[in-house]
Design a protein around this motif. Sequence first.
Motif, PDB file in Angstrom:
ATOM      1  N   GLN A  38       0.930 -11.079 -54.900  1.00 33.29           N
ATOM      2  CA  GLN A  38       0.461  -9.810 -54.374  1.00 33.29           C
ATOM      3  C   GLN A  38      -1.060  -9.803 -54.401  1.00 33.29           C
ATOM      4  O   GLN A  38      -1.664  -9.911 -55.460  1.00 33.29           O
ATOM      5  N   SER A  39      -1.689  -9.679 -53.240  1.00 33.00           N
ATOM      6  CA  SER A  39      -3.138  -9.624 -53.142  1.00 33.00           C
ATOM      7  C   SER A  39      -3.553  -8.281 -52.552  1.00 33.00           C
ATOM      8  O   SER A  39      -2.752  -7.615 -51.883  1.00 33.00           O
ATOM      9  N   PRO A  40      -4.812  -7.853 -52.775  1.00 30.38           N
ATOM     10  CA  PRO A  40      -5.271  -6.570 -52.247  1.00 30.38           C
ATOM     11  C   PRO A  40      -5.093  -6.468 -50.741  1.00 30.38           C
ATOM     12  O   PRO A  40      -5.447  -7.390 -50.002  1.00 30.38           O
ATOM     13  N   GLY A  41      -4.523  -5.355 -50.295  1.00 31.77           N
ATOM     14  CA  GLY A  41      -4.335  -5.127 -48.875  1.00 31.77           C
ATOM     15  C   GLY A  41      -3.111  -5.784 -48.279  1.00 31.77           C
ATOM     16  O   GLY A  41      -2.890  -5.687 -47.065  1.00 31.77           O
ATOM     17  N   LYS A  42      -2.320  -6.448 -49.098  1.00 29.75           N
ATOM     18  CA  LYS A  42      -1.126  -7.118 -48.601  1.00 29.75           C
ATOM     19  C   LYS A  42       0.105  -6.739 -49.418  1.00 29.75           C
ATOM     20  O   LYS A  42       0.000  -6.358 -50.580  1.00 29.75           O
ATOM     21  N   GLU A  43       1.264  -6.857 -48.788  1.00 26.48           N
ATOM     22  CA  GLU A  43       2.518  -6.664 -49.496  1.00 26.48           C
ATOM     23  C   GLU A  43       2.841  -7.916 -50.300  1.00 26.48           C
ATOM     24  O   GLU A  43       2.318  -8.997 -50.032  1.00 26.48           O
ATOM     25  N   GLU A  86      -8.448 -16.984 -50.390  1.00 24.80           N
ATOM     26  CA  GLU A  86      -7.348 -16.135 -49.952  1.00 24.80           C
ATOM     27  C   GLU A  86      -6.083 -16.295 -50.787  1.00 24.80           C
ATOM     28  O   GLU A  86      -5.121 -15.547 -50.617  1.00 24.80           O
TER      29      GLU A  86
END
Length: 124
Positions: A38-43, A86
């Motif tokens: 889980q990364s910022p701005g993503k599901e 990323e």
Amino acid sequence: QVHLVQSGGGSVQAGGALRLSCKISPSSADYFTAWFRQSPGKEREGVAAVNFRVRYVDDDVKGRFTIVHDNAQNTVDLQLSRLKPEDTAVYYCAARPRSRVTFDPFREDSYSFWGQGTQVTVSS
């Protein structure tokens, strides 16, 4: 009840490598296992999964990440190499009781047991 405890992770520079480990108690032998992130701005997305000799790897990490399920040690490791900024995310291991029922290995709701999460930070 089965428990998943993660270890490893940390901060590295781009191009580096890390190894994440997930200890499954009391045993990992009866489970289909996977790693999500889980990364910022993503599901939350699935990155790798394994059931016996069948392995699934997401296209974004193919050739860079390797999942290893070791029933002798009751662990499911994720080996990360050639890391990119990323790839920065919280990584989670997951487990699903083995059965003959067909399911999507990269869906969150396919799994009933989860680790606590481990931060991986990759600097440019």
